[in-house]
Design an enzyme around this catalytic site. Structure first.
Site, PDB file in Angstrom:
ATOM      1  N   ARG A 117      36.399  31.663  33.268  1.00 51.67           N
ATOM      2  CA  ARG A 117      35.839  32.765  32.047  1.00 51.67           C
ATOM      3  C   ARG A 117      36.328  32.305  30.701  1.00 51.67           C
ATOM      4  O   ARG A 117      37.437  32.248  30.585  1.00 51.67           O
ATOM      5  CB  ARG A 117      36.004  34.098  32.629  1.00 51.67           C
ATOM      6  CG  ARG A 117      35.582  35.058  31.552  1.00 51.67           C
ATOM      7  CD  ARG A 117      35.414  36.448  32.094  1.00 51.67           C
ATOM      8  NE  ARG A 117      36.513  37.201  32.107  1.00 51.67           N
ATOM      9  CZ  ARG A 117      37.004  38.533  32.668  1.00 51.67           C
ATOM     10  NH1 ARG A 117      35.911  39.056  32.760  1.00 51.67           N
ATOM     11  NH2 ARG A 117      38.033  39.018  32.689  1.00 51.67           N
ATOM     12  N   ARG A 130      46.961  40.632  38.652  1.00 52.58           N
ATOM     13  CA  ARG A 130      45.853  41.713  38.629  1.00 52.58           C
ATOM     14  C   ARG A 130      45.142  41.936  39.829  1.00 52.58           C
ATOM     15  O   ARG A 130      44.862  43.471  40.186  1.00 52.58           O
ATOM     16  CB  ARG A 130      44.801  41.278  37.537  1.00 52.58           C
ATOM     17  CG  ARG A 130      45.440  41.001  36.213  1.00 52.58           C
ATOM     18  CD  ARG A 130      44.381  40.486  35.344  1.00 52.58           C
ATOM     19  NE  ARG A 130      43.150  41.044  34.864  1.00 52.58           N
ATOM     20  CZ  ARG A 130      42.044  40.573  34.542  1.00 52.58           C
ATOM     21  NH1 ARG A 130      42.157  39.241  34.304  1.00 52.58           N
ATOM     22  NH2 ARG A 130      41.041  41.181  34.114  1.00 52.58           N
ATOM     23  N   ARG A 177      41.362  54.098  37.905  1.00 53.90           N
ATOM     24  CA  ARG A 177      41.990  52.844  38.471  1.00 53.90           C
ATOM     25  C   ARG A 177      43.224  53.158  39.253  1.00 53.90           C
ATOM     26  O   ARG A 177      43.702  52.516  40.007  1.00 53.90           O
ATOM     27  CB  ARG A 177      42.664  51.844  37.360  1.00 53.90           C
ATOM     28  CG  ARG A 177      41.628  50.571  37.340  1.00 53.90           C
ATOM     29  CD  ARG A 177      42.134  49.701  36.409  1.00 53.90           C
ATOM     30  NE  ARG A 177      41.956  48.372  36.287  1.00 53.90           N
ATOM     31  CZ  ARG A 177      40.903  47.655  35.455  1.00 53.90           C
ATOM     32  NH1 ARG A 177      40.485  48.371  34.528  1.00 53.90           N
ATOM     33  NH2 ARG A 177      40.865  46.497  35.406  1.00 53.90           N
ATOM     34  N   LYS A 208      31.869  43.557  36.724  1.00 53.81           N
ATOM     35  CA  LYS A 208      31.794  44.921  36.438  1.00 53.81           C
ATOM     36  C   LYS A 208      31.058  44.928  34.836  1.00 53.81           C
ATOM     37  O   LYS A 208      30.120  45.808  34.585  1.00 53.81           O
ATOM     38  CB  LYS A 208      33.242  45.775  36.327  1.00 53.81           C
ATOM     39  CG  LYS A 208      33.881  45.886  37.394  1.00 53.81           C
ATOM     40  CD  LYS A 208      34.933  46.871  37.504  1.00 53.81           C
ATOM     41  CE  LYS A 208      35.899  46.515  36.831  1.00 53.81           C
ATOM     42  NZ  LYS A 208      36.624  45.488  37.213  1.00 53.81           N
ATOM     43  N   ARG A 254      40.743  34.667  27.752  1.00 50.97           N
ATOM     44  CA  ARG A 254      41.673  36.091  27.572  1.00 50.97           C
ATOM     45  C   ARG A 254      43.108  35.897  28.016  1.00 50.97           C
ATOM     46  O   ARG A 254      43.274  34.764  29.189  1.00 50.97           O
ATOM     47  CB  ARG A 254      41.019  37.099  28.353  1.00 50.97           C
ATOM     48  CG  ARG A 254      40.098  37.989  27.502  1.00 50.97           C
ATOM     49  CD  ARG A 254      39.187  38.861  28.442  1.00 50.97           C
ATOM     50  NE  ARG A 254      39.892  39.701  29.502  1.00 50.97           N
ATOM     51  CZ  ARG A 254      39.597  40.779  30.211  1.00 50.97           C
ATOM     52  NH1 ARG A 254      38.153  40.924  29.939  1.00 50.97           N
ATOM     53  NH2 ARG A 254      40.303  41.196  31.032  1.00 50.97           N
TER      54      ARG A 254
END
Ligand code: AMP
Length: 215
Positions: free
Chosen positions: A127, A171, A88, A13, A160
């Site tokens: 990531r 998630r 969301r 995104k 993160r």
């Protein structure tokens, strides 16, 4: 242009938002970025949000809706906006509809970035992000030049807290339970554009531009 980007964590995104923002010259509003900035600044909102974020859960609707009511009336949204990570939940989507109606505005498109859970887990566990400037790296496809150091600003490149595999799995289940139903919500309103978000970034950018062209 007023656009929403919907997709699981790791669908790309943030990356796709940058290309849309440039093309249409609209405000890119990422609720995740706003929340992380609040966590970093140690605000009351940040302190509350952090507990939910670290566990991979959603921050309560009331907090997010109040935050977005304010953000969507800032002057930089005059030309339009691209929402990344909001709404969301069904409640957030309904609150957004009410707010837009009050402001006399409407949505142009809702882009669904469609990608499998396995691709997401692979992408997110590799990531990395610069703590200072936010540049995104990937240990497999875009490693930081010097391990742990940002090639742009020299800041520290970290993983993160919510990109650990166990948190990624939570998630994803939150996405399937609470956010995926919005796809039908927006399809029924004839706003949905579905884009295959697997594969390389540039080909996704092209597919997305093609999809939005029809709107
Ligand atoms: P993101 O960067 O979009 O993946 O968001 C990171 C985290 O921020 C999410 O896992 C949630 O904990 C929180 N968050 C971001 N956007 C929302 C939202 N619209 N509603 C509730 N929580 C959110």
């Amino acid at each position: 242009m007023r656009i929403i980007l919907v997709g699981p964590p790791g669908a790309g995104k943030g990356t796709q938002a940058e290309s849309i923002k440039k093309k249409y010259d609209i405000a890119h509003i990422s609720t995740g970025d706003i929340l992380r900035a609040n966590v970093k600044a140690g605000t009351e909102l940040g302190k509350t949000a952090k507990q939910y974020m670290d566990a991979g859960n959603l921050v309560p609707d009331d907090l997010i809706i109040a935050m977005m009511e304010f953000r969507l009336q800032e002057p930089d949204t005059k030309n339009g906006f691209l929402l990344d990570g909001f709404p969301r939940t069904r409640r957030q989507a309904e609150a957004l509809d009410e707010l837009l109606e009050r402001l006399g505005l409407s949505l142009d498109a809702v882009v669904e970035l469609d990608v499998s859970d396995e691709v997401v887990v692979k992408r997110l566990s590799s990531r990395r992000v610069c703590r200072q400037c936010g540049e995104i790296y990937n240990t497999l496809t875009k490693p930081a030049g010097t391990e742990g150091v940002c090639g742009i600003c020299g800041g520290e490149v970290i993983r993160r807290d919510d990109d650990k595999e166990s948190v990624i799995r939570s998630r994803l289940s939150v996405f399937h339970e609470q956010t995926a139903p919005l796809i039908k919500y927006y399809r029924d309103k004839r706003l949905l554009v579905t884009v295959d978000a697997s594969g390389a970034k540039d080909s996704i950018v092209k597919r997305l531009a093609g999809g939005l062209g029809s709107k």
